[in-house]
Enzyme design. Structure first.
Site, mmCIF file in Angstrom:
data_model
loop_
_atom_site.group_PDB
_atom_site.id
_atom_site.type_symbol
_atom_site.label_atom_id
_atom_site.label_comp_id
_atom_site.label_asym_id
_atom_site.label_seq_id
_atom_site.Cartn_x
_atom_site.Cartn_y
_atom_site.Cartn_z
ATOM 1 N N HIS A 140 1.022 -1.228 0.045
ATOM 2 C CA HIS A 140 0.114 -0.040 -0.050
ATOM 3 C C HIS A 140 0.947 1.345 -0.150
ATOM 4 O O HIS A 140 1.875 1.197 0.534
ATOM 5 C CB HIS A 140 -1.059 0.244 1.273
ATOM 6 C CG HIS A 140 -2.078 1.145 1.212
ATOM 7 N ND1 HIS A 140 -1.783 2.264 1.282
ATOM 8 C CD2 HIS A 140 -3.487 0.737 0.589
ATOM 9 C CE1 HIS A 140 -3.111 2.961 1.213
ATOM 10 N NE2 HIS A 140 -3.921 1.947 0.695
ATOM 11 N N ASP A 187 -7.680 -5.774 0.283
ATOM 12 C CA ASP A 187 -8.204 -6.338 -0.903
ATOM 13 C C ASP A 187 -7.847 -7.997 -0.785
ATOM 14 O O ASP A 187 -8.495 -8.825 -1.271
ATOM 15 C CB ASP A 187 -7.675 -6.001 -2.259
ATOM 16 C CG ASP A 187 -8.676 -4.883 -2.668
ATOM 17 O OD1 ASP A 187 -9.706 -4.704 -2.287
ATOM 18 O OD2 ASP A 187 -7.852 -3.736 -3.214
HETATM 19 N N1 CMC Z 1 4.131 -7.407 -5.057
HETATM 20 C C1 CMC Z 1 5.620 -7.527 -5.283
HETATM 21 N N2 CMC Z 1 6.141 -6.241 -4.908
HETATM 22 C C2 CMC Z 1 5.704 -5.246 -4.555
HETATM 23 C C3 CMC Z 1 4.131 -5.068 -4.371
HETATM 24 C C4 CMC Z 1 3.454 -6.283 -4.566
HETATM 25 N N3 CMC Z 1 2.016 -6.299 -4.620
HETATM 26 N N4 CMC Z 1 3.947 -3.955 -4.109
HETATM 27 C C5 CMC Z 1 5.082 -2.928 -4.195
HETATM 28 N N5 CMC Z 1 6.095 -4.126 -4.520
HETATM 29 C C6 CMC Z 1 7.538 -3.341 -4.503
HETATM 30 C C7 CMC Z 1 7.720 -2.688 -5.586
HETATM 31 O O1 CMC Z 1 8.039 -3.384 -6.806
HETATM 32 C C8 CMC Z 1 8.975 -1.674 -5.103
HETATM 33 O O2 CMC Z 1 10.089 -2.553 -5.103
HETATM 34 P P1 CMC Z 1 11.487 -1.715 -5.504
HETATM 35 O O3 CMC Z 1 11.669 -0.818 -4.361
HETATM 36 O O4 CMC Z 1 12.455 -3.020 -5.698
HETATM 37 O O5 CMC Z 1 11.317 -1.416 -6.794
HETATM 38 C C9 CMC Z 1 8.687 -1.735 -3.628
HETATM 39 O O6 CMC Z 1 7.578 -2.651 -3.480
HETATM 40 C C10 CMC Z 1 7.941 -0.358 -3.581
HETATM 41 O O7 CMC Z 1 6.631 -0.236 -4.071
HETATM 42 P P2 CMC Z 1 5.986 0.700 -4.941
HETATM 43 O O8 CMC Z 1 5.652 0.199 -6.232
HETATM 44 O O9 CMC Z 1 6.867 1.980 -4.921
HETATM 45 O O10 CMC Z 1 4.706 1.071 -4.102
HETATM 46 P P3 CMC Z 1 3.428 2.017 -4.454
HETATM 47 O O11 CMC Z 1 3.094 2.880 -3.204
HETATM 48 O O12 CMC Z 1 3.933 2.822 -5.769
HETATM 49 O O13 CMC Z 1 2.232 1.100 -4.896
HETATM 50 C C11 CMC Z 1 0.558 -0.518 -4.577
HETATM 51 C C12 CMC Z 1 1.496 0.767 -4.039
HETATM 52 C C13 CMC Z 1 -0.882 -0.625 -3.707
HETATM 53 C C14 CMC Z 1 0.029 0.137 -6.116
HETATM 54 C C15 CMC Z 1 1.386 -1.723 -4.946
HETATM 55 O O14 CMC Z 1 1.673 -2.167 -3.726
HETATM 56 C C16 CMC Z 1 0.739 -2.914 -5.731
HETATM 57 O O15 CMC Z 1 0.578 -2.927 -6.669
HETATM 58 N N6 CMC Z 1 -0.017 -3.814 -4.815
HETATM 59 C C17 CMC Z 1 -0.580 -4.895 -5.534
HETATM 60 C C18 CMC Z 1 -2.163 -4.324 -6.010
HETATM 61 C C19 CMC Z 1 -3.063 -4.232 -4.851
HETATM 62 O O16 CMC Z 1 -3.014 -4.972 -3.825
HETATM 63 N N7 CMC Z 1 -3.392 -3.233 -4.804
HETATM 64 C C20 CMC Z 1 -4.774 -2.889 -3.711
HETATM 65 C C21 CMC Z 1 -4.164 -1.646 -2.921
HETATM 66 S S1 CMC Z 1 -5.310 -1.395 -1.504
HETATM 67 C C22 CMC Z 1 -6.745 -0.889 -2.032
HETATM 68 C C23 CMC Z 1 -6.974 0.201 -3.057
HETATM 69 O O17 CMC Z 1 -6.238 1.230 -2.780
HETATM 70 O O18 CMC Z 1 -7.908 -0.066 -3.727
#
Ligand code: CMC
Length: 437
Positions: free
Chosen positions: A313, A371
């Site tokens: 998140h 989720d």
């Molecule tokens: N699986 C694997 N790696 C992950 C995940 C994941 N679910 N989420 C983040 N990472 C990694 C990402 O690749 C990055 O790694 P590195 O530093 O090596 O490049 C690190 O963790 C930081 O992640 P980020 O992409 O900078 O984080 P963000 O704040 O931009 O993204 C997120 C947040 C929710 C979009 C992401 O965690 C994600 O895609 N999660 C899976 C989808 C999901 O479950 N979404 C629902 C969120 S809660 C309900 C809602 O908001 O609707």
């Protein structure tokens, strides 16, 4: 509607560029870290700031929802989500989000009957479904029909009239469950069930979704409570992607139905509300516990573009408090339905356990989000995976509307208009086509 308390200056920071210095006021809200006010930075220093995904940018002042991502705290109007999920109802929470305070009995009664009176759709809206393919995704239908509501309710699209804004809010909170349930009925070829105003909000949604004309529908109190709790947990989440979309669309003066349709579109993506559907797809693809290590290895491989859906998140870096409540609700629902060994749940628990111990997820502070478990509950309650995100949208509607209303009433409100770092061609002269190489 609720009054917004404005932030106060709590200090200042200075930023020096060559021989120029800008003083940035530090603004403090009622909770949370101070925020540097950079609005005059362009005038003072001739520069912009760069924050492409708004990770370090507060886009507005808001008194609706507070999140402390490090502590795993979520408050609606100051009330902890755990207490609301345990003791409140969705319509009471809807009132709280919209008006800022919990209602007394009389106000709750009047709000409930106000919303309930709007559950029916204009009969002409029914005909929209004739135009959709039978296998249309319910999010596609929801997005289009909600957008089209402005054509059916033109008497509540004047955004400068507080009463019209309120009526549009009641209409969307009341009618979006009907639209959502009908999208499903259309998919499965069953007759549309008209809303029943003798039922509670969640009972009525379950009725419109599950009931068929020849059979008597008997609501199950435990499942109704679970539905209500799922709605409460999804009702608002401050300036997430879809809420920011609603605010940005609303900042142009667009009508409320169009703004909420924009929010629905933004919610659809798998990184946001579409994650609940993606979690179940992922669990189905993994199939068996033995396949988890190979899947985790794929997730860790950056070239695979595979994510552990339902994990991570932008704000929560400790745990998502909604996920804990969701997990408890999951056990209640499965218990009520007599599902002793749900292979999906077993797989999810094993996946969660492995991920929580794996340094990749620990170092990146990736925990289960709302989720991760919601899909398992919804599946057990008889919802197809394509309905998961529409249910999220249904619940989030009140949050979007509350945020939209707050924005309209905010005297600081101007059209949202980010800037950019231009990286394209520098100025050059047009060359006629016959002279181009
Ligand atoms: N699986 C694997 N790696 C992950 C995940 C994941 N679910 N989420 C983040 N990472 C990694 C990402 O690749 C990055 O790694 P590195 O530093 O090596 O490049 C690190 O963790 C930081 O992640 P980020 O992409 O900078 O984080 P963000 O704040 O931009 O993204 C997120 C947040 C929710 C979009 C992401 O965690 C994600 O895609 N999660 C899976 C989808 C999901 O479950 N979404 C629902 C969120 S809660 C309900 C809602 O908001 O609707």
């Amino acid at each position: 509607m609720a009054q917004t308390a404005t932030s106060k200056q709590v200090g200042s920071a200075t930023l020096t560029l060559g021989d120029k210095t800008a003083t940035l006021p530090l603004l403090g809200g009622t909770m949370g870290p101070p925020v540097a006010d950079i609005r005059k930075i362009q005038g003072d220093l001739g520069i912009f700031t760069f924050d492409p995904s708004f990770g370090a940018t507060a886009s507005c002042e808001s008194s609706i929802t507070y999140i402390d991502g490090d502590e795993g705290i979520l408050l609606y109007r100051g009330y902890p989500i755990e207490q609301l999920a345990e003791h409140s109802t969705f319509l009471e929470v809807a009132y709280l989000l919209l008006y800022g305070e919990l209602p007394n009995e009389e106000k709750l009664k009047s709000f409930t009957s106000g919303v309930t009176l709007h559950t029916m759709l204009h009969e002409q809206i029914r005909r929209f479904w004739d135009g959709f393919r039978r296998d249309a995704h319910p999010m596609a239908m929801l997005c289009s029909v909600v957008g089209a509501m402005s054509a059916f309710y033109p008497d509540s699209i004047d955004i400068n009239d507080p009463r019209q804004r309120e009526i549009s809010a009641y209409r969307m909170i009341a009618k979006i469950p009907t639209i959502t349930a009908w999208a499903h009925k259309y998919n499965v070829g069953q007759p549309f069930m008209y809303p029943r105003n003798d039922l509670s909000y969640s009972e009525n949604f379950l009725y419109m979704f599950h009931a068929v004309p020849p059979q008597t529908y008997v609501p199950n109190p435990i499942l109704t409570r679970a539905m209500d709790r799922i709605f409460i947990l999804h009702a608002d989440h401050e300036q997430n992607a879809s809420t920011s979309t609603v605010r940005l669309a609303g900042s142009t003066g667009a009508n409320p139905f169009a703004c909420i349709a924009a929010g629905i579109a933004s919610l659809w993506g798998p990184a946001h509300g579409g994650a609940n559907e993606a979690v179940l797809k992922m669990l189905a693809e993994i199939g068996h516990k033995d396949n988890i290590p190979a899947f985790i290895a794929q997730v860790k491989d950056k070239n695979s573009h595979v994510k552990l859906m339902g994990f991570g998140h932008r704000v929560y870096k400790n745990f998502d408090p909604r996920a804990k409540i969701m997990q408890k609700t999951c056990y209640e629902v499965l218990g009520e339905l007599g599902i002793k060994n749900d292979p999906m749940l077993d797989l999810a628990i094993e996946l969660e356990k492995i991920a929580l111990e794996d340094p990749y997820f620990v170092e990146r502070k990736l925990y289960p989000n709302v989720d991760f478990y919601s899909g398992i509950i919804l599946k057990a309650m008889g919802f197809p995976t394509t309905m998961f995100t529409p249910i999220f949208a249904l619940a989030r509607t009140v949050g979007w509307i509350s945020q939209w209303m707050e924005m309209i009433e905010d005297p600081q409100q101007r059209i949202g208009r980010p800037r950019q770092i231009y990286t394209g061609a520098v100025t050059r002269d047009y060359v006629p086509v016959d002279k181009r190489s």
